[in-house]
Design a protein around this motif. Structure first.
Motif, PDB file in Angstrom:
ATOM      1  N   LEU A 298      -6.289 -55.925  65.368  1.00 57.45           N
ATOM      2  CA  LEU A 298      -4.868 -55.444  65.727  1.00 57.45           C
ATOM      3  C   LEU A 298      -4.775 -53.964  64.776  1.00 57.45           C
ATOM      4  CD1 LEU A 298      -2.549 -55.818  67.614  1.00 57.45           C
ATOM      5  CD2 LEU A 298      -1.482 -57.044  65.404  1.00 57.45           C
ATOM      6  N   TRP A 299      -3.767 -53.076  65.095  1.00 53.87           N
ATOM      7  CA  TRP A 299      -4.071 -51.214  64.910  1.00 53.87           C
ATOM      8  C   TRP A 299      -4.296 -51.292  63.622  1.00 53.87           C
ATOM      9  CZ3 TRP A 299       0.840 -54.921  62.917  1.00 53.87           C
ATOM     10  CH2 TRP A 299       1.890 -54.847  63.738  1.00 53.87           C
ATOM     11  N   GLY A 300      -6.151 -51.264  64.391  1.00 48.40           N
ATOM     12  CA  GLY A 300      -7.418 -50.626  63.457  1.00 48.40           C
ATOM     13  C   GLY A 300      -8.149 -52.145  62.315  1.00 48.40           C
ATOM     14  N   GLY A 301      -7.174 -53.409  62.581  1.00 53.96           N
ATOM     15  CA  GLY A 301      -7.421 -54.565  61.109  1.00 53.96           C
ATOM     16  C   GLY A 301      -8.371 -54.907  62.275  1.00 53.96           C
ATOM     17  N   ASN A 302      -9.076 -56.106  61.015  1.00 52.51           N
ATOM     18  CA  ASN A 302     -10.057 -57.250  62.235  1.00 52.51           C
ATOM     19  C   ASN A 302      -9.361 -58.421  62.442  1.00 52.51           C
ATOM     20  OD1 ASN A 302      -9.613 -58.992  59.412  1.00 52.51           O
ATOM     21  ND2 ASN A 302     -11.306 -58.245  58.604  1.00 52.51           N
ATOM     22  N   ALA A 303      -9.201 -59.458  63.125  1.00 57.99           N
ATOM     23  CA  ALA A 303      -8.154 -60.361  63.080  1.00 57.99           C
ATOM     24  C   ALA A 303      -7.431 -60.828  61.991  1.00 57.99           C
ATOM     25  CB  ALA A 303      -9.238 -61.602  63.897  1.00 57.99           C
ATOM     26  N   ILE A 304      -8.523 -61.238  61.149  1.00 59.71           N
ATOM     27  CA  ILE A 304      -7.461 -62.043  59.874  1.00 59.71           C
ATOM     28  C   ILE A 304      -6.496 -61.199  59.634  1.00 59.71           C
ATOM     29  CG2 ILE A 304      -8.225 -62.970  57.349  1.00 59.71           C
ATOM     30  CD1 ILE A 304     -10.753 -63.237  58.219  1.00 59.71           C
ATOM     31  N   GLU A 305      -6.756 -60.009  59.256  1.00 67.39           N
ATOM     32  CA  GLU A 305      -5.708 -58.109  59.478  1.00 67.39           C
ATOM     33  C   GLU A 305      -4.760 -58.515  60.226  1.00 67.39           C
ATOM     34  OE1 GLU A 305      -8.821 -55.558  56.421  1.00 67.39           O
ATOM     35  OE2 GLU A 305      -8.785 -55.448  58.860  1.00 67.39           O
ATOM     36  N   GLY A 306      -4.942 -58.493  61.386  1.00 64.44           N
ATOM     37  CA  GLY A 306      -4.306 -58.392  62.391  1.00 64.44           C
ATOM     38  C   GLY A 306      -2.952 -59.363  62.063  1.00 64.44           C
TER      39      GLY A 306
ATOM     40  N   ASP B 279     -12.668 -64.930  61.532  1.00 65.82           N
ATOM     41  CA  ASP B 279     -13.405 -64.322  61.856  1.00 65.82           C
ATOM     42  C   ASP B 279     -13.235 -62.477  62.038  1.00 65.82           C
ATOM     43  OD1 ASP B 279     -13.839 -63.570  64.246  1.00 65.82           O
ATOM     44  OD2 ASP B 279     -15.943 -65.335  64.188  1.00 65.82           O
ATOM     45  N   GLU B 280     -13.931 -61.631  62.164  1.00 65.99           N
ATOM     46  CA  GLU B 280     -13.640 -60.581  62.357  1.00 65.99           C
ATOM     47  C   GLU B 280     -13.142 -60.199  63.515  1.00 65.99           C
ATOM     48  OE1 GLU B 280     -15.862 -57.306  60.818  1.00 65.99           O
ATOM     49  OE2 GLU B 280     -16.146 -57.333  58.434  1.00 65.99           O
TER      50      GLU B 280
ATOM     51  N   LEU C  96      -1.043 -59.970  50.600  1.00 68.10           N
ATOM     52  CA  LEU C  96      -1.485 -59.703  51.618  1.00 68.10           C
ATOM     53  C   LEU C  96      -3.203 -59.237  51.835  1.00 68.10           C
ATOM     54  CD1 LEU C  96       1.032 -58.294  54.839  1.00 68.10           C
ATOM     55  CD2 LEU C  96       0.237 -61.093  54.380  1.00 68.10           C
ATOM     56  N   GLU C  97      -3.028 -57.988  51.129  1.00 63.20           N
ATOM     57  CA  GLU C  97      -4.977 -57.934  51.099  1.00 63.20           C
ATOM     58  C   GLU C  97      -4.960 -59.035  49.924  1.00 63.20           C
ATOM     59  OE1 GLU C  97      -4.039 -53.140  51.051  1.00 63.20           O
ATOM     60  OE2 GLU C  97      -4.392 -53.838  49.335  1.00 63.20           O
ATOM     61  N   ALA C  98      -4.578 -59.842  48.941  1.00 65.12           N
ATOM     62  CA  ALA C  98      -5.262 -60.034  47.861  1.00 65.12           C
ATOM     63  C   ALA C  98      -5.412 -62.021  49.272  1.00 65.12           C
ATOM     64  CB  ALA C  98      -4.982 -60.979  46.729  1.00 65.12           C
ATOM     65  N   ILE C  99      -5.131 -62.379  50.025  1.00 66.13           N
ATOM     66  CA  ILE C  99      -5.051 -63.712  50.934  1.00 66.13           C
ATOM     67  C   ILE C  99      -6.715 -63.073  51.166  1.00 66.13           C
ATOM     68  CG2 ILE C  99      -4.416 -64.371  52.871  1.00 66.13           C
ATOM     69  CD1 ILE C  99      -1.825 -64.297  51.433  1.00 66.13           C
ATOM     70  N   ARG C 100      -6.731 -61.275  52.546  1.00 68.82           N
ATOM     71  CA  ARG C 100      -7.682 -61.360  52.535  1.00 68.82           C
ATOM     72  C   ARG C 100      -9.014 -61.452  52.611  1.00 68.82           C
ATOM     73  NH1 ARG C 100      -7.299 -54.971  53.119  1.00 68.82           N
ATOM     74  NH2 ARG C 100      -8.256 -55.705  51.062  1.00 68.82           N
ATOM     75  N   ASP C 101      -8.726 -61.173  50.855  1.00 70.77           N
ATOM     76  CA  ASP C 101      -9.714 -60.591  50.003  1.00 70.77           C
ATOM     77  C   ASP C 101     -10.539 -61.798  48.750  1.00 70.77           C
ATOM     78  OD1 ASP C 101      -9.414 -57.915  50.214  1.00 70.77           O
ATOM     79  OD2 ASP C 101      -9.330 -57.430  48.494  1.00 70.77           O
TER      80      ASP C 101
END
Length: 339
Positions: free
Chosen positions: A166-174, A204-205, A324-329
């Protein structure tokens, strides 16, 4: 009877969410005078103007600002549109209410924080959970001495999606950008700043199913967040206090709590028969109005009129995006991330 002071507002973005949620609630806030609608799609701008009896509609923000004397704008669209638009409107001397997420990275949200400080105008992010009445009541309960210090928080967001990129990000980011931002922002409103994150996800992405997040707060408290896609809609928080206090909010409408002293029997606390106080939003409140949408717009208008800074500010949006970025990373590295 004193005349109600109003702010002159223009809408930028008249699509689905704007039309279904923000416009109806802005129309109910007596301190807001909607004077212009703007959308690249002329038909959408015209329909919105006709629906709310707004005389002016535009497809170009430059023309709108030239012809209208505005105090603020409400920006609603995808984050790739909202970030540069919010930055531009702040630079042109307007307060901005922007939908979430205001951008797709903490660095881009920080640009908005800097633009706000430079212009002297504030930006407010539409993370509406924290403004809902049950959450306001929950914060009041947590502040009571008999609750104790908040020691642990459980938060959850179950929803049908999004499940893909979504919005140029992967599925997790979306999923994090679209849904997790509400959970994280409201968790911070209840518990304070997050200093460490440990996350694991199933996905995954290309596809996201679920995730579990452990949090450490600056206060020393702990927390757990649960994120699930492909599920029925169910959201909420539980907060526990060091003196035995407990408060829970479900779906932004229902609250229950328990505060000491508890019922005691001959052998001490009767855990099995513990009673709770409960509160529910009125069923007569229009759907979206009961979830904090109207209250956040009321605060937006009041802060402009009173010269105050709002909560759910751009700085709050920046801190939420850092989490949110820390969760992703953390999910990617399988390691704890400190902020």
């Amino acid at each position: 009877m004193a005349e109600v002071k109003k702010i002159r507002v223009g809408f930028i973005g008249c699509g689905g969410h704007s039309s279904a949620t923000l416009q109806p609630n802005a129309h109910m806030v007596e301190q807001i005078d909607i004077v212009a609608m703007c959308d690249l799609d002329a038909a959408k701008a015209r329909r919105a103007a006709e629906r709310w009896n707004v005389k002016a509609c535009y497809t170009d923000t430059n023309v709108m600002l030239k012809e209208q004397q505005l105090d603020a704008v409400i920006v609603c669209g995808p984050p790739m549109m909202m970030q540069p638009m919010t930055k531009e409107m702040l630079g042109r001397g307007l307060h901005v209410f922007t939908e979430k997420p205001p951008a797709v990275s903490a660095a881009l949200v920080k640009e908005l924080v800097d633009a706000s400080e430079k212009s002297g105008k504030f930006g407010m992010v539409a993370t509406h959970w924290r403004h809902a009445t049950p959450y306001a009541k929950a914060r009041d309960i947590i502040a009571k001495p008999e609750f104790g210090q908040p020691s642990h928080c459980q938060g959850w967001f179950y929803a049908p999606g999004p499940t893909g990129p979504l919005w140029g990000g992967n599925a997790i980011e979306g999923y994090l950008w679209a849904q997790g931002v509400h959970l994280v922002d409201c968790t911070r409103a209840l518990m304070g700043d997050v200093v460490a994150v440990q996350a694991d996800v199933r996905g995954d992405e290309k596809s996201f199913d679920s995730g579990s997040v452990s949090l450490k707060f600056k206060s020393g408290a702990t927390g757990v967040l649960s994120l699930v896609a492909r599920a029925c809609y169910w959201t909420g928080h539980r907060v526990f206090g060091t003196a035995g206090g407990f408060v829970e909010v479900q779906n932004g409408r229902e609250l229950r709590c328990a505060l000491p002293p508890f019922w005691t029997g001959e052998k001490g606390v009767d855990y099995l028969n513990q009673s709770f106080q409960t509160w529910n939003s009125s069923p007569f409140i229009p759907g979206y109005a009961g979830l904090g949408y109207m209250q956040e717009l009321q605060q937006f208008a009041s802060c402009i009129l009173d010269g105050k800074q709002p909560v759910a500010s751009l700085k709050d949006g920046y801190e939420a995006m850092r989490v949110l970025e820390a969760i992703r990373d953390s999910a990617a590295s399988k390691k704890m991330i400190t902020l």
